[in-house]
Design a protein around this motif. Structure first.
Motif, PDB file in Angstrom:
ATOM      1  N   LEU A  29       1.939   9.386  -5.689  1.00 32.02           N
ATOM      2  CA  LEU A  29       3.048  10.855  -5.343  1.00 32.02           C
ATOM      3  C   LEU A  29       4.557  11.106  -6.095  1.00 32.02           C
ATOM      4  O   LEU A  29       4.452  12.134  -5.785  1.00 32.02           O
ATOM      5  CB  LEU A  29       3.174  10.758  -3.476  1.00 32.02           C
ATOM      6  N   ALA A  30       4.345  10.093  -7.017  1.00 34.52           N
ATOM      7  CA  ALA A  30       6.175  10.221  -7.480  1.00 34.52           C
ATOM      8  C   ALA A  30       5.835  10.604  -9.366  1.00 34.52           C
ATOM      9  O   ALA A  30       6.406  11.631  -9.467  1.00 34.52           O
ATOM     10  CB  ALA A  30       6.504   9.034  -8.159  1.00 34.52           C
ATOM     11  N   GLU A  31       4.050  11.017  -9.121  1.00 33.19           N
ATOM     12  CA  GLU A  31       3.836  11.444 -10.430  1.00 33.19           C
ATOM     13  C   GLU A  31       4.412  11.421 -11.717  1.00 33.19           C
ATOM     14  O   GLU A  31       5.238  12.022 -12.111  1.00 33.19           O
ATOM     15  CB  GLU A  31       3.678  13.190 -10.889  1.00 33.19           C
ATOM     16  N   GLY A  32       4.527  10.169 -11.731  1.00 34.49           N
ATOM     17  CA  GLY A  32       5.003   9.754 -13.519  1.00 34.49           C
ATOM     18  C   GLY A  32       6.179  10.503 -12.902  1.00 34.49           C
ATOM     19  O   GLY A  32       7.225  10.043 -13.995  1.00 34.49           O
ATOM     20  N   ARG A  56       9.506  13.195  -9.151  1.00 34.38           N
ATOM     21  CA  ARG A  56       9.302  13.238  -7.703  1.00 34.38           C
ATOM     22  C   ARG A  56      10.128  12.337  -7.459  1.00 34.38           C
ATOM     23  O   ARG A  56       9.995  10.987  -7.756  1.00 34.38           O
ATOM     24  CB  ARG A  56       8.283  13.485  -7.163  1.00 34.38           C
ATOM     25  N   LEU A  57      11.434  12.624  -7.166  1.00 33.86           N
ATOM     26  CA  LEU A  57      12.520  11.084  -6.533  1.00 33.86           C
ATOM     27  C   LEU A  57      12.066  11.106  -5.407  1.00 33.86           C
ATOM     28  O   LEU A  57      12.267   9.314  -5.006  1.00 33.86           O
ATOM     29  CB  LEU A  57      13.685  11.566  -6.115  1.00 33.86           C
ATOM     30  N   THR A  58      11.909  11.426  -3.982  1.00 35.34           N
ATOM     31  CA  THR A  58      12.039  10.746  -2.902  1.00 35.34           C
ATOM     32  C   THR A  58      10.436   9.265  -2.872  1.00 35.34           C
ATOM     33  O   THR A  58      10.665   8.278  -2.601  1.00 35.34           O
ATOM     34  CB  THR A  58      11.464  11.864  -1.587  1.00 35.34           C
ATOM     35  N   PRO A  59       9.653  10.507  -3.312  1.00 37.56           N
ATOM     36  CA  PRO A  59       7.941   8.775  -3.681  1.00 37.56           C
ATOM     37  C   PRO A  59       8.719   8.377  -4.642  1.00 37.56           C
ATOM     38  O   PRO A  59       7.865   6.847  -4.616  1.00 37.56           O
ATOM     39  CB  PRO A  59       6.986  10.260  -4.223  1.00 37.56           C
ATOM     40  N   SER A  60       9.462   8.583  -5.711  1.00 38.12           N
ATOM     41  CA  SER A  60      10.079   7.768  -6.136  1.00 38.12           C
ATOM     42  C   SER A  60      10.491   6.512  -6.094  1.00 38.12           C
ATOM     43  O   SER A  60      10.553   4.932  -5.916  1.00 38.12           O
ATOM     44  CB  SER A  60      10.616   8.365  -8.079  1.00 38.12           C
ATOM     45  N   LEU A  61      11.780   6.581  -5.015  1.00 41.44           N
ATOM     46  CA  LEU A  61      12.409   6.275  -4.021  1.00 41.44           C
ATOM     47  C   LEU A  61      11.455   5.292  -3.404  1.00 41.44           C
ATOM     48  O   LEU A  61      12.272   3.845  -2.647  1.00 41.44           O
ATOM     49  CB  LEU A  61      13.771   6.887  -4.007  1.00 41.44           C
ATOM     50  N   MET A  62      10.693   5.565  -2.449  1.00 38.25           N
ATOM     51  CA  MET A  62       9.800   5.103  -1.100  1.00 38.25           C
ATOM     52  C   MET A  62       9.291   4.059  -1.988  1.00 38.25           C
ATOM     53  O   MET A  62       8.977   3.350  -1.578  1.00 38.25           O
ATOM     54  CB  MET A  62       8.946   6.136  -1.229  1.00 38.25           C
ATOM     55  N   MET A  63       8.724   4.217  -3.301  1.00 36.33           N
ATOM     56  CA  MET A  63       8.405   2.911  -4.017  1.00 36.33           C
ATOM     57  C   MET A  63       8.349   2.148  -4.827  1.00 36.33           C
ATOM     58  O   MET A  63       8.620   1.147  -4.473  1.00 36.33           O
ATOM     59  CB  MET A  63       7.379   3.380  -5.394  1.00 36.33           C
ATOM     60  N   VAL A  90       0.992  -0.820  -0.731  1.00 36.60           N
ATOM     61  CA  VAL A  90      -0.268   0.008   0.495  1.00 36.60           C
ATOM     62  C   VAL A  90       1.033   1.142  -0.198  1.00 36.60           C
ATOM     63  O   VAL A  90       0.653   2.146  -0.606  1.00 36.60           O
ATOM     64  CB  VAL A  90      -1.220   0.035   1.289  1.00 36.60           C
ATOM     65  N   GLY A  91       2.008   1.378   0.590  1.00 39.19           N
ATOM     66  CA  GLY A  91       2.947   2.858   1.242  1.00 39.19           C
ATOM     67  C   GLY A  91       3.052   2.731  -0.391  1.00 39.19           C
ATOM     68  O   GLY A  91       4.006   3.610  -0.873  1.00 39.19           O
ATOM     69  N   GLY A  92       3.674   1.575  -1.589  1.00 37.42           N
ATOM     70  CA  GLY A  92       4.030   1.504  -2.916  1.00 37.42           C
ATOM     71  C   GLY A  92       3.709   2.287  -3.631  1.00 37.42           C
ATOM     72  O   GLY A  92       3.713   2.856  -4.578  1.00 37.42           O
ATOM     73  N   THR A  93       2.395   1.514  -3.396  1.00 35.45           N
ATOM     74  CA  THR A  93       0.848   2.249  -4.348  1.00 35.45           C
ATOM     75  C   THR A  93       0.872   3.822  -3.981  1.00 35.45           C
ATOM     76  O   THR A  93       0.482   4.405  -5.083  1.00 35.45           O
ATOM     77  CB  THR A  93      -0.643   0.557  -4.667  1.00 35.45           C
ATOM     78  N   THR A  94       0.484   3.848  -3.178  1.00 31.22           N
ATOM     79  CA  THR A  94       0.624   5.072  -2.508  1.00 31.22           C
ATOM     80  C   THR A  94       1.875   5.956  -3.139  1.00 31.22           C
ATOM     81  O   THR A  94       1.682   7.257  -3.620  1.00 31.22           O
ATOM     82  CB  THR A  94       0.420   5.048  -1.186  1.00 31.22           C
ATOM     83  N   SER A  95       2.795   5.988  -2.872  1.00 31.24           N
ATOM     84  CA  SER A  95       4.429   6.583  -3.353  1.00 31.24           C
ATOM     85  C   SER A  95       4.517   6.593  -4.576  1.00 31.24           C
ATOM     86  O   SER A  95       5.006   7.697  -5.075  1.00 31.24           O
ATOM     87  CB  SER A  95       5.510   6.136  -2.895  1.00 31.24           C
TER      88      SER A  95
END
Length: 115
Positions: free
Chosen positions: A29-32, A35-42, A21-26
């Motif tokens: 948030l990564a907006e394609g 955005r670096l941080t949400p992309s790495l978190m995903m 769920v955190g990966g999908t939410t990230s």
């Protein structure tokens, strides 16, 4: 011999679901990947989720593990979409979520019958 007991497997599966769920939410948030941080978190969340799933599959089996993981993950992700991202909570969406919950309960009960 399994590395986890059945109770431990369910607990690990719960963590795997939260990571998914955190990966999908990230992902949202990564907006394609702009955005670096949400992309790495995903990537991190999905890696942890899949790693935990491989541990759980040995104990609960593929059908139960994947069914519960994807079903509960879908319901939680839909709820985040509705409450956090303000997506519409249509009647069809809510009934569909209810059907997923019923299916997950059935898969969970199948492990109790088989043990």
């Amino acid at each position: 011999m399994p590395l986890l007991t059945v109770s431990q497997a369910w607990a690990v599966l719960a963590v795997a679901i939260l990571m998914e769920v955190g990966g999908t939410t990230s992902m949202r948030l990564a907006e394609g990947f702009t955005r670096l941080t949400p992309s790495l978190m995903m990537v991190l969340f999905y890696a942890v989720s899949f790693t935990l799933n491989t541990m759980v599959i040995r104990v609960l089996g593929l059908s139960v593990t994947y069914g519960v993981w994807s079903g509960v993950g879908t319901v939680l992700t839909a709820m985040i979409g509705i409450y956090y991202f303000k997506e519409p909570a249509t009647a069809v969406k809510m009934v569909s979520i209810g059907l997923i919950v019923i299916g997950v309960m059935g898969l969970h009960s199948a492990t109790r019958v088989g043990t």
